[in-house]
Design a protein around this motif. Structure first.
Motif, PDB file in Angstrom:
ATOM      1  N   PHE A 122      -7.109   2.181  11.384  1.00 12.05           N
ATOM      2  CA  PHE A 122      -6.517   1.142  11.247  1.00 12.05           C
ATOM      3  C   PHE A 122      -5.824   2.219   9.766  1.00 12.05           C
ATOM      4  O   PHE A 122      -6.607   2.543   8.699  1.00 12.05           O
ATOM      5  N   ILE A 123      -4.442   2.086   9.631  1.00 12.34           N
ATOM      6  CA  ILE A 123      -3.722   2.210   8.315  1.00 12.34           C
ATOM      7  C   ILE A 123      -3.270   1.009   7.368  1.00 12.34           C
ATOM      8  O   ILE A 123      -1.898   0.465   7.766  1.00 12.34           O
ATOM      9  N   PRO A 124      -3.769   0.407   6.273  1.00 12.88           N
ATOM     10  CA  PRO A 124      -2.723  -0.421   6.533  1.00 12.88           C
ATOM     11  C   PRO A 124      -1.792  -0.610   5.126  1.00 12.88           C
ATOM     12  O   PRO A 124      -1.260   0.759   4.655  1.00 12.88           O
ATOM     13  N   TYR A 184       0.932  -0.858   0.156  1.00 13.80           N
ATOM     14  CA  TYR A 184       0.363   0.233  -0.729  1.00 13.80           C
ATOM     15  C   TYR A 184       0.478   1.258  -0.050  1.00 13.80           C
ATOM     16  O   TYR A 184       1.669   1.064   0.426  1.00 13.80           O
ATOM     17  N   GLN A 185       0.253   2.311  -0.458  1.00 15.13           N
ATOM     18  CA  GLN A 185       0.931   3.636  -0.228  1.00 15.13           C
ATOM     19  C   GLN A 185       0.416   4.448   0.821  1.00 15.13           C
ATOM     20  O   GLN A 185      -0.927   4.332   0.283  1.00 15.13           O
ATOM     21  N   PRO A 186       0.587   4.321   2.303  1.00 14.18           N
ATOM     22  CA  PRO A 186      -0.332   4.935   2.813  1.00 14.18           C
ATOM     23  C   PRO A 186      -0.963   6.595   2.448  1.00 14.18           C
ATOM     24  O   PRO A 186       0.246   7.232   2.262  1.00 14.18           O
ATOM     25  N   GLY A 187      -2.391   6.048   2.883  1.00  7.21           N
ATOM     26  CA  GLY A 187      -2.660   7.362   2.677  1.00  7.21           C
ATOM     27  C   GLY A 187      -2.601   9.113   3.582  1.00  7.21           C
ATOM     28  O   GLY A 187      -1.380   8.963   4.652  1.00  7.21           O
ATOM     29  N   ILE A 245      -4.826  -8.899   4.845  1.00  6.30           N
ATOM     30  CA  ILE A 245      -4.750  -6.781   4.703  1.00  6.30           C
ATOM     31  C   ILE A 245      -3.788  -6.401   6.280  1.00  6.30           C
ATOM     32  O   ILE A 245      -3.545  -6.830   7.475  1.00  6.30           O
ATOM     33  N   ILE A 246      -2.218  -5.864   6.103  1.00  4.28           N
ATOM     34  CA  ILE A 246      -1.613  -5.426   7.646  1.00  4.28           C
ATOM     35  C   ILE A 246      -1.315  -4.466   7.675  1.00  4.28           C
ATOM     36  O   ILE A 246      -1.104  -3.530   6.254  1.00  4.28           O
ATOM     37  N   GLY A 247      -2.194  -3.939   8.718  1.00  7.15           N
ATOM     38  CA  GLY A 247      -1.517  -2.419   8.802  1.00  7.15           C
ATOM     39  C   GLY A 247      -1.402  -2.160  10.304  1.00  7.15           C
ATOM     40  O   GLY A 247      -0.868  -3.022  11.186  1.00  7.15           O
ATOM     41  N   ALA A 248      -1.077  -0.946  10.419  1.00  8.10           N
ATOM     42  CA  ALA A 248      -0.994  -0.210  12.065  1.00  8.10           C
ATOM     43  C   ALA A 248      -1.712   0.573  12.649  1.00  8.10           C
ATOM     44  O   ALA A 248      -2.600   1.641  11.441  1.00  8.10           O
TER      45      ALA A 248
END
Length: 227
Positions: free
Chosen positions: A175-177, A165-168, A220-223
């Motif tokens: 949650f940010i993918p 992903y290119q984080p937005g 989906i792996i995110g933070a």
């Protein structure tokens, strides 16, 4: 005369051969990366250094989807973005400043995590993929993803692919993918496996991408970043 010419030519060939050597040299980081990529190793890396004033730590979250609905969510590990000099006692603080042993003395940051990476290893078995989650200045944390056979395929087969992903827009407590790890799907018309779509995802593309329309099983792996 002819013999003399042959002798001269052989001498020149011998001399030229002495000038050509194959030397063993140390392998570079690029050599290792190319070799590891051939065997299924890959790393997605994200620069989080600009978050030093916005967040203090983050939680890695893995969401599992089956037939387009979320079936599980795991909050794996809390990573610290920054450790402040003020967290230490007065004597230790004096020593840190005296020795300039800090990542950002101006901001009072003792240790700053600048990089978040998600590492993918070769599949250990047909049904297990191991990933490694790492933030600089933190310990790495491994996690296993359980895989599923592709429905509709003529034989039992597991095949997955990863997409970054290119984080937005950055938002706290949201949650940010960062990566998609998804299954191929069986196309009955072409009688083959497919995994076609964008080479990089954004939040905007997530709703229209083929991955989310056709992949029967994905993670989906995110933070989630915290103040």
């Amino acid at each position: 005369m002819k013999q003399a010419i042959i002798t001269i030519l052989l001498t020149l060939v011998t001399m030229a051969g002495h000038g050509q050597k194959i030397k063993r040299i140390p392998a570079t980081t690029e050599d290792f990366m190319e070799h590891m990529a051939m065997y299924g190793y890959e790393v997605f890396t994200y620069d989080i250094s600009s978050l030093r004033d916005s967040a203090s730590n983050f939680t890695v979250v893995i969401r599992e989807y089956d037939q387009h609905r979320m079936v599980d969510e795991n909050k794996l590990h809390d990573f610290r973005i920054r450790t402040m000099i003020s967290d230490f006692n007065e004597q230790d603080q004096k020593e840190i400043y005296a020795e300039k042993d800090a990542d950002d003395l101006e901001r009072g940051i003792y240790r700053l995590s600048k990089i978040l990476s998600i590492g993918f290893s070769p599949v250990q078995s047909d049904s297990i993929e191991t990933i490694t989650l790492r933030a600089s200045r933190n310990d790495a944390s491994p996690w296993r993803l359980m895989l599923k056979p592709i429905p509709g395929a003529p034989k039992k087969i597991y095949r997955y692919e990863k997409v970054a992903y290119q984080p937005g827009t950055f938002r706290l407590e949201t949650f940010i993918p960062l990566a998609l790890y998804g299954s191929f799907w069986w196309d009955p018309q072409m009688r083959g496996l497919r995994f076609c779509g964008e080479t990089e995802l954004t939040e905007k593309k997530a709703g229209t991408s083929n991955f989310f329309k056709f992949s029967p099983h994905y993670y989906i792996i995110g933070a989630i970043f915290h103040k």
